[in-house]
Design a protein around this motif. Structure first.
Motif, PDB file in Angstrom:
ATOM      1  N   TYR A 119      -4.087  -0.279  40.294  1.00  0.00           N
ATOM      2  CA  TYR A 119      -5.468  -0.761  40.196  1.00  0.00           C
ATOM      3  C   TYR A 119      -5.538  -2.267  40.436  1.00  0.00           C
ATOM      4  CZ  TYR A 119      -7.415   3.698  38.736  1.00  0.00           C
ATOM      5  OH  TYR A 119      -7.838   5.004  38.706  1.00  0.00           O
ATOM      6  N   PHE A 120      -4.560  -3.018  39.914  1.00  0.00           N
ATOM      7  CA  PHE A 120      -4.550  -4.462  40.158  1.00  0.00           C
ATOM      8  C   PHE A 120      -4.376  -4.751  41.654  1.00  0.00           C
ATOM      9  CE2 PHE A 120      -2.905  -5.046  35.587  1.00  0.00           C
ATOM     10  CZ  PHE A 120      -4.161  -5.369  35.115  1.00  0.00           C
ATOM     11  N   LYS A 121      -3.519  -3.973  42.330  1.00  0.00           N
ATOM     12  CA  LYS A 121      -3.327  -4.153  43.782  1.00  0.00           C
ATOM     13  C   LYS A 121      -4.627  -3.906  44.532  1.00  0.00           C
ATOM     14  CE  LYS A 121       1.529  -2.779  43.981  1.00  0.00           C
ATOM     15  NZ  LYS A 121       2.436  -1.655  44.213  1.00  0.00           N
ATOM     16  N   LYS A 122      -5.338  -2.859  44.127  1.00  0.00           N
ATOM     17  CA  LYS A 122      -6.615  -2.540  44.785  1.00  0.00           C
ATOM     18  C   LYS A 122      -7.642  -3.648  44.551  1.00  0.00           C
ATOM     19  CE  LYS A 122      -6.119   2.486  44.695  1.00  0.00           C
ATOM     20  NZ  LYS A 122      -6.577   3.747  44.092  1.00  0.00           N
ATOM     21  N   ALA A 123      -7.669  -4.192  43.321  1.00  0.00           N
ATOM     22  CA  ALA A 123      -8.611  -5.280  43.015  1.00  0.00           C
ATOM     23  C   ALA A 123      -8.301  -6.500  43.875  1.00  0.00           C
ATOM     24  CB  ALA A 123      -8.540  -5.638  41.531  1.00  0.00           C
ATOM     25  N   VAL A 124      -7.016  -6.828  44.015  1.00  0.00           N
ATOM     26  CA  VAL A 124      -6.598  -7.962  44.854  1.00  0.00           C
ATOM     27  C   VAL A 124      -6.971  -7.702  46.312  1.00  0.00           C
ATOM     28  CG1 VAL A 124      -4.603  -9.216  45.773  1.00  0.00           C
ATOM     29  CG2 VAL A 124      -4.761  -8.753  43.315  1.00  0.00           C
ATOM     30  N   ALA A 125      -6.785  -6.462  46.765  1.00  0.00           N
ATOM     31  CA  ALA A 125      -7.121  -6.118  48.154  1.00  0.00           C
ATOM     32  C   ALA A 125      -8.610  -6.300  48.419  1.00  0.00           C
ATOM     33  CB  ALA A 125      -6.702  -4.677  48.457  1.00  0.00           C
ATOM     34  N   GLU A 126      -9.445  -5.990  47.423  1.00  0.00           N
ATOM     35  CA  GLU A 126     -10.892  -6.131  47.587  1.00  0.00           C
ATOM     36  C   GLU A 126     -11.348  -7.579  47.500  1.00  0.00           C
ATOM     37  OE1 GLU A 126     -12.910  -3.854  48.658  1.00  0.00           O
ATOM     38  OE2 GLU A 126     -11.295  -2.376  48.609  1.00  0.00           O
ATOM     39  N   GLU A 127     -10.630  -8.373  46.702  1.00  0.00           N
ATOM     40  CA  GLU A 127     -11.006  -9.786  46.555  1.00  0.00           C
ATOM     41  C   GLU A 127      -9.732 -10.637  46.497  1.00  0.00           C
ATOM     42  OE1 GLU A 127     -13.521 -11.997  43.253  1.00  0.00           O
ATOM     43  OE2 GLU A 127     -14.775 -10.874  44.645  1.00  0.00           O
ATOM     44  N   PRO A 128      -9.121 -10.882  47.668  1.00  0.00           N
ATOM     45  CA  PRO A 128      -7.804 -11.533  47.721  1.00  0.00           C
ATOM     46  C   PRO A 128      -7.772 -12.943  47.144  1.00  0.00           C
ATOM     47  CG  PRO A 128      -8.422 -10.620  49.869  1.00  0.00           C
ATOM     48  CD  PRO A 128      -9.612 -10.507  48.986  1.00  0.00           C
ATOM     49  N   GLY A 129      -8.882 -13.641  47.148  1.00  0.00           N
ATOM     50  CA  GLY A 129      -8.890 -15.014  46.650  1.00  0.00           C
ATOM     51  C   GLY A 129      -9.031 -15.130  45.137  1.00  0.00           C
ATOM     52  N   ASN A 130      -9.147 -14.011  44.443  1.00  0.00           N
ATOM     53  CA  ASN A 130      -9.374 -14.052  43.001  1.00  0.00           C
ATOM     54  C   ASN A 130      -8.049 -14.295  42.267  1.00  0.00           C
ATOM     55  OD1 ASN A 130      -9.702 -13.136  40.209  1.00  0.00           O
ATOM     56  ND2 ASN A 130     -11.737 -12.505  40.873  1.00  0.00           N
ATOM     57  N   GLU A 131      -7.922 -15.470  41.668  1.00  0.00           N
ATOM     58  CA  GLU A 131      -6.663 -15.852  41.007  1.00  0.00           C
ATOM     59  C   GLU A 131      -6.373 -14.988  39.785  1.00  0.00           C
ATOM     60  OE1 GLU A 131      -6.464 -20.019  40.143  1.00  0.00           O
ATOM     61  OE2 GLU A 131      -6.958 -20.574  42.211  1.00  0.00           O
ATOM     62  N   LEU A 132      -7.422 -14.578  39.070  1.00  0.00           N
ATOM     63  CA  LEU A 132      -7.230 -13.743  37.887  1.00  0.00           C
ATOM     64  C   LEU A 132      -6.624 -12.397  38.276  1.00  0.00           C
ATOM     65  CD1 LEU A 132      -7.613 -13.545  34.841  1.00  0.00           C
ATOM     66  CD2 LEU A 132      -9.925 -12.746  35.241  1.00  0.00           C
ATOM     67  N   TYR A 133      -7.117 -11.815  39.361  1.00  0.00           N
ATOM     68  CA  TYR A 133      -6.567 -10.533  39.827  1.00  0.00           C
ATOM     69  C   TYR A 133      -5.116 -10.704  40.261  1.00  0.00           C
ATOM     70  CZ  TYR A 133     -11.506  -9.026  40.185  1.00  0.00           C
ATOM     71  OH  TYR A 133     -12.812  -8.712  39.934  1.00  0.00           O
ATOM     72  N   GLN A 134      -4.837 -11.792  40.966  1.00  0.00           N
ATOM     73  CA  GLN A 134      -3.471 -12.034  41.433  1.00  0.00           C
ATOM     74  C   GLN A 134      -2.522 -12.228  40.253  1.00  0.00           C
ATOM     75  OE1 GLN A 134      -3.978 -15.399  44.040  1.00  0.00           O
ATOM     76  NE2 GLN A 134      -4.788 -14.156  45.710  1.00  0.00           N
TER      77      GLN A 134
END
Length: 204
Positions: A109-124
């Protein structure tokens, strides 16, 4: 449960947010922002419950987030919340193999969130920390972890360099644990409860 005044205020706030989301859901069950906020409130409230009640609330949050993804599979904040929910489930599961299943699902799920919003530091950051989570889980479930958290020193025969190495390792573990807690606490800010038009809780 003994609560600090700030914890009590948080609990009241999120209970109020949960109730407001429940009322909104009755009027509009397809409002995915509301469903995501509701799940976020449940995840926050779960921290104040017994283990069994906590697990129940996490499952409830997961079901609401899955409703969101049925409507919009690319909703990045819901994907990220699901990662947090499965991570919380994993840490509440003593069995390492069973916990690893939850950690693996969380990482996806974290990978998918990063894929949808790659610039989001919290997700990364969530994705990075999730890679350490299974090892941390094993350490937390070792006998004596509570004493490590309290910073108990070794016996008199332990050399000062060994003590220092142990203390550093224990501090790293503590840092990882609190890092995870702080990261998950960012859930609130990210979900934007401030923008959700939740009326202020009643003054007690």
């Amino acid at each position: 449960m003994d609560l600090q005044p700030s914890d009590f205020d948080r609990m009241i706030f999120f209970e109020h947010a949960r109730k407001a989301s429940e009322d909104t859901y009755a009027k509009n069950p397809t409002d995915i922002d509301n469903l995501t906020r509701w799940a976020g409130a449940l995840l926050e409230l779960s921290q104040f419950q017994s283990v069994e009640e906590c697990k129940y609330m996490i499952q409830d949050a997961i079901s609401k987030l899955e409703e969101v993804l049925k409507i919009n599979p690319k909703k990045h904040d819901a994907l990220w919340c699901l990662g947090n929910a499965h991570t919380s489930n994993a840490f509440l599961t003593p069995d390492a193999e069973e916990a690893k299943v939850h950690f693996d699902v969380a990482a996806e799920y974290f990978k998918k969130a990063v894929a949808e919003e790659p610039g989001n530091e919290l997700y990364q950051k969530s994705l990075e920390v999730s890679a350490k989570a299974p090892k941390l889980h094993v350490q937390m479930n070792k006998p004596g972890f509570g004493q490590q958290m309290m910073g108990t020193a070794g016996g008199p025969s332990t050399s000062s360099s060994t003590k220092a190495a142990k203390k550093k390792k224990n501090n790293d573990v503590i840092y990882d644990v609190f890092g995870w807690v702080i990261l998950a606490a960012g859930l609130v800010a990210w979900l934007g409860f401030g923008k959700s038009h939740v009326p202020p809780p009643p003054q007690l």
